[in-house]
Design a protein around this motif. Structure first.
Motif, PDB file in Angstrom:
ATOM      1  N   ARG A 104       0.832  -1.198   0.000  1.00  0.00           N
ATOM      2  CA  ARG A 104       0.000   0.000   0.000  1.00  0.00           C
ATOM      3  C   ARG A 104       0.874   1.259   0.000  1.00  0.00           C
ATOM      4  O   ARG A 104       0.624   2.204  -0.755  1.00  0.00           O
ATOM      5  CB  ARG A 104      -0.924  -0.004   1.215  1.00  0.00           C
ATOM      6  N   LYS A 105       1.909   1.248   0.805  1.00  0.00           N
ATOM      7  CA  LYS A 105       2.789   2.421   0.873  1.00  0.00           C
ATOM      8  C   LYS A 105       3.587   2.585  -0.418  1.00  0.00           C
ATOM      9  O   LYS A 105       3.821   3.708  -0.869  1.00  0.00           O
ATOM     10  CB  LYS A 105       3.698   2.331   2.083  1.00  0.00           C
ATOM     11  N   GLN A 110       4.385   5.601  -5.503  1.00  0.00           N
ATOM     12  CA  GLN A 110       4.304   5.675  -6.964  1.00  0.00           C
ATOM     13  C   GLN A 110       3.328   6.756  -7.406  1.00  0.00           C
ATOM     14  O   GLN A 110       3.596   7.494  -8.356  1.00  0.00           O
ATOM     15  CB  GLN A 110       3.898   4.326  -7.550  1.00  0.00           C
ATOM     16  N   ARG A 111       2.205   6.866  -6.720  1.00  0.00           N
ATOM     17  CA  ARG A 111       1.239   7.919  -7.065  1.00  0.00           C
ATOM     18  C   ARG A 111       1.854   9.300  -6.847  1.00  0.00           C
ATOM     19  O   ARG A 111       1.681  10.201  -7.675  1.00  0.00           O
ATOM     20  CB  ARG A 111      -0.038   7.767  -6.234  1.00  0.00           C
ATOM     21  N   HIS A 112       2.593   9.465  -5.752  1.00  0.00           N
ATOM     22  CA  HIS A 112       3.243  10.753  -5.485  1.00  0.00           C
ATOM     23  C   HIS A 112       4.305  11.049  -6.542  1.00  0.00           C
ATOM     24  O   HIS A 112       4.427  12.184  -7.000  1.00  0.00           O
ATOM     25  CB  HIS A 112       3.860  10.783  -4.090  1.00  0.00           C
ATOM     26  N   ARG A 117       6.200  14.064 -11.241  1.00  0.00           N
ATOM     27  CA  ARG A 117       6.630  14.103 -12.642  1.00  0.00           C
ATOM     28  C   ARG A 117       5.704  14.960 -13.486  1.00  0.00           C
ATOM     29  O   ARG A 117       6.147  15.732 -14.335  1.00  0.00           O
ATOM     30  CB  ARG A 117       6.695  12.688 -13.218  1.00  0.00           C
ATOM     31  N   ARG A 118       4.414  14.848 -13.236  1.00  0.00           N
ATOM     32  CA  ARG A 118       3.440  15.645 -13.992  1.00  0.00           C
ATOM     33  C   ARG A 118       3.651  17.133 -13.720  1.00  0.00           C
ATOM     34  O   ARG A 118       3.671  17.943 -14.652  1.00  0.00           O
ATOM     35  CB  ARG A 118       2.015  15.234 -13.606  1.00  0.00           C
TER      36      ARG A 118
END
Length: 162
Positions: A104-105, A110-112, A117-118
């Motif tokens: 989960r972490k 990865q989402r962060h 990057r975006r």
């Protein structure tokens, strides 16, 4: 040794059959339904005494909490018996929970990273779109006079000569 035996004696008072846990779960469900019905009961519309309504709701909530504590104690006692009888099972279960938490972490990291990057690409695009303005004379290190005109180091040429 005596303390372990006395603890085991206390655990032997725990009913082992599924009916006791089912009874607790049923009591828990009934207590929850009583809480819910006391809050949405249409009989309260006609009652003007708010203290009576408050007492009814408080009693239902207290019953719900008491049964919840009993249910929690039941499961904690079963967990204790399991940890005494099968300690490897508890370690395996804890290991599985830690792996799930780690996954989960990692997904959250990865989402962060994707978000970072975006935003970096957006900032990079913005920096490319901003027109470059040549620096003003005073920003280039040229001295300025009090009126704001640049004082160049060039000497004036006599008239007619360039």
């Amino acid at each position: 040794v005596y303390s372990v035996i006395s603890r085991m004696d206390n655990l032997s008072n725990i009913p082992d059959d599924e009916s006791s846990s089912k009874d607790l779960v049923d009591e828990f469900e009934v207590a929850f339904q009583a809480c819910y019905s006391s809050l949405v009961n249409q009989d309260h519309v006609n009652i003007i005494d708010k203290a009576e309504i408050q007492n009814t709701v408080d009693q239902c909530l207290q019953k719900f909490l008491d049964v919840g504590h009993q249910l929690e104690m039941f499961f904690l006692q079963k967990r204790l018996v399991l940890s005494v009888n099968k300690p490897d099972h508890v370690a395996t279960e804890d290991n599985g929970e830690l792996r799930i938490e780690l996954e989960r972490k990692n997904m959250q990291i990865q989402r962060h990273q994707t978000t970072v990057r975006r935003w970096l690409s957006i900032l990079d695009d913005l920096s490319r779109k901003v027109p470059t303005v040549p620096p003003l004379p005073h920003q280039r290190g040229m001295p300025m006079d009090p009126t704001g005109r640049s004082l160049s180091m060039e000497y004036p040429t006599p008239m007619g000569r360039r």
